[in-house]
Enzyme design. Structure first.
Site, mmCIF file in Angstrom:
data_model
loop_
_atom_site.group_PDB
_atom_site.id
_atom_site.type_symbol
_atom_site.label_atom_id
_atom_site.label_comp_id
_atom_site.label_asym_id
_atom_site.label_seq_id
_atom_site.Cartn_x
_atom_site.Cartn_y
_atom_site.Cartn_z
ATOM 1 N N LYS A 140 0.839 -1.205 0.000
ATOM 2 C CA LYS A 140 0.000 0.000 0.000
ATOM 3 C C LYS A 140 0.876 1.258 0.000
ATOM 4 O O LYS A 140 1.906 1.293 0.683
ATOM 5 C CB LYS A 140 -0.891 -0.042 1.253
ATOM 6 C CG LYS A 140 -1.978 1.014 1.310
ATOM 7 C CD LYS A 140 -2.860 0.766 2.542
ATOM 8 C CE LYS A 140 -3.985 1.754 2.696
ATOM 9 N NZ LYS A 140 -4.834 1.466 3.865
ATOM 10 N N SER A 160 -9.786 1.425 2.856
ATOM 11 C CA SER A 160 -8.940 2.212 1.996
ATOM 12 C C SER A 160 -7.906 1.406 1.216
ATOM 13 O O SER A 160 -7.353 1.912 0.252
ATOM 14 C CB SER A 160 -8.219 3.267 2.830
ATOM 15 O OG SER A 160 -7.373 2.654 3.789
ATOM 16 N N SER A 171 -9.790 -1.148 6.991
ATOM 17 C CA SER A 171 -9.229 -0.939 5.651
ATOM 18 C C SER A 171 -8.485 -2.107 5.026
ATOM 19 O O SER A 171 -8.171 -2.055 3.833
ATOM 20 C CB SER A 171 -8.314 0.277 5.659
ATOM 21 O OG SER A 171 -9.092 1.425 5.499
HETATM 22 N N1 GLN Z 1 -13.092 3.325 6.248
HETATM 23 C C1 GLN Z 1 -12.600 3.733 7.509
HETATM 24 C C2 GLN Z 1 -12.294 5.211 7.491
HETATM 25 O O1 GLN Z 1 -12.607 5.837 6.539
HETATM 26 C C3 GLN Z 1 -11.399 2.920 7.878
HETATM 27 C C4 GLN Z 1 -10.165 3.395 7.236
HETATM 28 C C5 GLN Z 1 -8.960 2.581 7.599
HETATM 29 O O2 GLN Z 1 -9.066 1.521 8.208
HETATM 30 N N2 GLN Z 1 -7.812 3.114 7.238
HETATM 31 O O3 GLN Z 1 -11.784 5.756 8.395
#
Ligand code: GLN
Length: 480
Positions: free
Chosen positions: A78, A153, A177
């Site tokens: 990532k 994400s 994420s």
């Molecule tokens: N979707 C969640 C957020 O927007 C989790 C994001 C993540 O785990 N980095 O914060």
């Protein structure tokens, strides 16, 4: 032969017995990446870097050296994880040209295992989002249907693994994420116990919740990756000092006598009908394998989402204060004074969602609101931890869906943050309570989009999670 569809375990055997070289394998993966550019799974490809590493590993294989299972295996990372000398963009305009001056500890560990990193994965800007639509560069679509999202994400990492653009991906999970995109793309995603995997060299979103984890095609591959990623890191103050485990010894092939908990507060409200049906078939499967089911109460589980958006935004507001265009990132040249410089740089550099989180975070931390929001959320977190500790006295793992729905259409939730945030309703309690959890694919809906389930364990019970998950993963043909 196309080797790129194999699992790490399968391809590793071929690398070790000389049936394929890492260079051949890396070239096949690089070719897939070229062919599937419409997936936008990667922000950058490091072709030369990867081929150089592949040739080095091949030379070691030739010398007859005993190498780890990951040796010569192409993977992706990532793009919020540093690799020295390569760009770390966090899919943000702010860091578009930022070159990492050092590598993350987990990158060093992967390199010590001779894994071959071929590229960086697209993500929601600074890992904030559930669909990769918040990437400043492009959206990563779902590999099963390009009109749908890949999740987020770590959508780029999940899509890359599903589309054979690498045998594994490494994502980060602050509220889901790794697991939610894994679920939406039909791959396995693990969020390890907080502190098990070093955060050093990973761009911080919410430091008390962030944890990196692998995305893989199988549960056994997840164990191979976790073996490489773990280990105490003196450079990171929340890294836990404990003996390194061999996660490949997790697998007994049986769940006889294992107690699986179902949280009664997680009703079917907001849960897609096909997700519910699949969950019921997973329960049936485990019952037939000899597992026992127990109903549990975690009363605060439905408060976790609100708690998460307060805590994570508060930490994000503080972590992202460093991006001012002076120390990091792009900068304007026509600022009148220092305040004007900050204002212009931050207004230009950050996207809409990141700005929303910074504002939310500063609001809940501001005097007058701190007690009502931040302090209260910390209290809810404490309660939730206690409630999870209590239920783990009567079960080994907890079963939930990973995401309430399969992938949604690109654009469908882009203008409705609240409905987007609800994608994480089953994953965030895990981060709030610092627990490990794994998402496992369990088939497809009528549209052909993947569905997954989540197993949550007590702290440092990754081995139990792997075993229970693997029994389904290796015995149930439906998900394949
Ligand atoms: N979707 C969640 C957020 O927007 C989790 C994001 C993540 O785990 N980095 O914060």
């Amino acid at each position: 032969m196309d080797y790129t569809k194999l699992s790490i375990l399968e391809v590793s055997k071929l690398l070790h017995d000389g049936s394929v070289t890492s260079e051949e394998l890396t070239k096949q993966v690089l070719n897939n990446i070229k062919q599937k550019q419409n997936l936008h799974a990667l922000t950058s490809v490091c072709e030369e870097y990867a081929l150089k590493k592949a040739r080095e590993v091949d030379a070691l294989f030739k010398k007859g050296e005993k190498l780890p299972l990951l040796a010569g295996v192409p993977i992706t990372i990532k793009d919020n994880i540093n690799i020295k000398g390569l760009k770390t963009t966090c899919s943000s305009k702010f860091l578009e040209n930022f070159v990492a001056p050092y590598s993350a500890t987990i990158v060093e560990k992967l390199e010590q295992n001779y894994a071959v990193i071929v590229g960086k994965n697209n993500l929601d800007e600074f890992a904030m989002g559930s669909s990769t639509e918040n990437s400043a560069f492009f959206t990563t679509p779902n590999p099963y249907n390009l009109e749908y999202v890949s999740g987020g994400s770590s959508g780029g990492s999940a899509c890359a693994v599903a589309a054979n653009l690498g045998f594994a991906g490494v994502g980060t999970d602050t509220g889901g994420s790794v697991r939610q995109p894994a679920c939406l793309c039909g791959v396995v995603g693990l969020k390890p116990t907080y502190g098990l995997v070093s955060r050093y060299g990973i761009v911080a979103f919410a430091s008390s919740l962030d944890q990196a984890g692998p995305l893989t095609k199988t549960v056994k591959d997840s164990a191979i990756m976790l073996n490489a990623l773990t280990g105490y890191d003196e450079k990171e103050e929340t890294s836990v000092k404990r003996e390194k485990e061999d996660y490949l010894t997790s697998f007994s092939g049986s769940v006889k006598g294992i107690k699986i908990g179902l949280i009664k507060e997680i009703g079917s409200d907001g849960m897609d009908v096909e997700v519910k049906e699949k969950l019921e078939s997973v329960i049936e499967f485990y019952k037939n394998q000899g597992a026992e089911f127990v109903e549990l109460s975690v009363p605060f589980v439905n408060n976790a989402l609100a708690c998460y958006y307060i805590l994570s935004s508060a930490e994000a507001a503080s972590n992202l204060a460093r991006f001012d265009g002076v120390k990091y990132g792009v900068s304007v040249f026509d600022a009148k004074n220092i305040n004007d410089l900050y204002l212009k740089n931050r207004s230009n550099g950050f996207g809409k969602e990141v700005k929303r989180r910074i504002m939310l975070g500063n609001y809940v931390l501001s005097s007058g609101y701190y007690d009502a929001y931040y302090k209260k959320a910390k209290k809810v977190q404490k309660k939730l931890v206690e409630q999870f500790n209590k239920v783990f006295e009567s079960c080994d793992v907890i079963l939930t869906p990973t995401s309430p729905t399969p992938a949604f259409k690109i654009g469908e939730k882009a203008n409705n943050p609240l409905s987007m945030y609800l994608s994480d309703v089953y994953t965030v309690p895990v981060n709030i309570a610092e627990l490990p959890a794994i998402s496992v694919p369990c088939g497809f809906n009528k549209m052909g989009l993947p569905i997954g389930f989540q197993l949550i364990g007590k702290k440092f019970s990754e081995k139990t999670l792997f075993n229970v998950a693997d029994v389904y993963d290796s015995k149930n043909g439906e998900a394949k």
